[in-house]
Scaffold this active site. Structure first.
Site, PDB file in Angstrom:
ATOM      1  CD  GLU A  51     -42.016   3.183  -2.652  1.00  0.00           C
ATOM      2  OE1 GLU A  51     -41.149   4.048  -2.099  1.00  0.00           O
ATOM      3  OE2 GLU A  51     -43.082   3.031  -2.015  1.00  0.00           O
ATOM      4  CE  LYS A 122     -43.344   1.429   1.505  1.00  0.00           C
ATOM      5  NZ  LYS A 122     -43.344   2.822   0.842  1.00  0.00           N
ATOM      6  CB  CYS A 155     -39.562   3.400   0.717  1.00  0.00           C
ATOM      7  SG  CYS A 155     -39.217   5.087   0.605  1.00  0.00           S
TER       8      CYS A 155
END
Lengths: 290, 290
Positions: A51, A122, A155
């Site tokens: 990330e 995200k 994540c």
């Protein structure tokens, strides 16, 4: 390769656990490029990067992210496009994206030799990310790449069993998880929680999970170093490791298309969505769900 | 205790990993009773027993299950009612239930000093269970017991992340999992897959998971011996162990009511059900889910 090409039976997946330096975007782009080249030389078909791997993670505020970020047409994705062509690999990596209104997004791209196939923003933001980034409104995607059907989660997205289930139901063979996972609790013995979650998601969905976490430290943040490649039976094929390392594993993609378990079960056919009613609703832990 | 009693802050949970002998129901009832008494003497408030712990597992066919099974008004649950009163404990255990049409069900009961609070019939049947049992049509339940809000899933049920999520959203503090888990794959190093799944479910849902598996062997079946007590952070409080053993742990129930993670996150409030659309549908791995 066109989408109509026959399905590949195996793919070599690599995850690069890297230690970028916060704010040194030039150095970090070179670090990522080096990892891609090195993985390709050892036969990788897909390379997963962490990330936010070109900027680092610990932005002070939104304006600092705006300064360091770049659009999806910027030099980071241009570089990955060139590397994907040169090495005939699929590249999955996180970067700080500025959207059309120059708002920072915690994004990840899937780039293959045909070009940028997907930019995902995200949707589940962790901790101070909520102060820095605008959350995405599109679900984690599954992309038909030149190598495999690739699902993407960033994540904390992957902490939600629903996310991994959705990606598998949309036929992902490999779920790539660019990650920057700070150590919150003391590490769980004998495996970091992030690895436990990856193994469980791999098994519960009969899918490969390839996550690339961070090494090093940044602004006092210690990383879980939870890079791992998990097979559809929930076995660890590679990782976790300490420090900057390249994990690599040969993956039988057919195993991820096969949802059978034992002689008489199928983890998708055995689902009973009519019994899973609560989880359709938004809820907070303050509400009573009856 | 009435339901309106104040919430308890802690509870001692025990899981009994037992080795019943197939078909010797009298002996197996005594074995379960001994485990309950022994757990109660060491301070347990809740005792979890394995799946089908009074009959054993490996029925040849449905008619053998009909012969060995009993109704929810039968001697097994009568015994657990008496033990719950005598020892002031909550008992959760699996038994072969004959329904009103005398069809065998793979059921589990929750019994507390007030009586039988719930009989749940397994909804996700594993392997040959499909030839023996009629699957339940009611979802895995959450029961307000005298000790805690207790969710219930039986073995393969718990392999479905949706099941564990549903139970947590319905405010289970502890999910009890009576289990008879045959070893399918070679055991996963360093943890059995069943323990990995329990740890992941505990963490993903911030809930205690208490699973009681089998020891011994039966008709050539080896058991995973995956009994474990997991806390809401996904840490192992007790287990796994080999052989007949009683696991026990003191559980801070408030930790399971707290869905916060780190400083700014809440694993329930952070869910984005509007992005989880595929999983609402029934599907088989043969269908294309788009």
């Amino acid at each position: 390769l066109a989408i109509s090409e026959p399905q590949r039976e195996t793919a070599t997946i690599a995850c690069a656990q890297l230690a970028p330096v916060f704010g040194d975007v030039g150095r970090n782009r070179a670090l990522a490029a080096g990892a891609i080249e090195s993985a390709a030389r050892s036969g990788a078909d897909v390379v997963v990067l962490p990330e936010l791997c070109t900027t680092g993670y610990a932005f002070m505020d939104r304006s600092q992210a705006s300064e360091l970020g770049e659009s999806a047409e910027g030099p980071t994705l241009a570089g990955w496009r060139a590397l994907a062509v040169e090495h005939q690999v699929v590249i999955v990596g996180g970067f700080c994206e500025l959207d059309h209104e120059r708002r920072p997004r915690n994004s990840a791209a899937v780039v293959d030799p045909r070009g940028v196939q997907c930019v995902y923003r995200k949707t589940h933001l962790w901790d101070r990310e909520q102060l820095i980034f605008v959350a995405g409104s599109e679900p984690p995607p599954v992309v038909q790449t030149t190598v495999c059907k690739l699902g993407l989660a960033i994540c904390y997205d992957a902490f939600f069993p629903e996310v991994m289930r959705e990606l598998a139901l949309a036929e992902a063979e490999v779920i790539a998880v660019p990650m920057n996972s700070p150590v919150v609790d003391p590490p769980t013995s004998p495996l970091a929680m992030e690895v436990v979650l990856a193994l469980a998601a791999a098994h519960a969905n009969s899918v490969f999970v390839a996550q690339a976490d961070r090494a090093g430290t940044e602004s006092g943040i210690e990383w879980a170093q939870a890079s791992a490649i998990c097979d559809p039976r929930g076995h660890l094929l590679a990782g976790p490791v300490l420090g900057e390392e390249l994990l690599q594993a040969s993956c039988d993609l057919g195993a991820a298309r096969d949802k059978s378990l034992g002689l008489r079960n199928d983890i998708f056919a055995d689902r009973r969505p009519e019994l899973y009613a609560n989880s359709r609703r938004r809820s907070t832990s303050k509400e009573t769900v009856t």
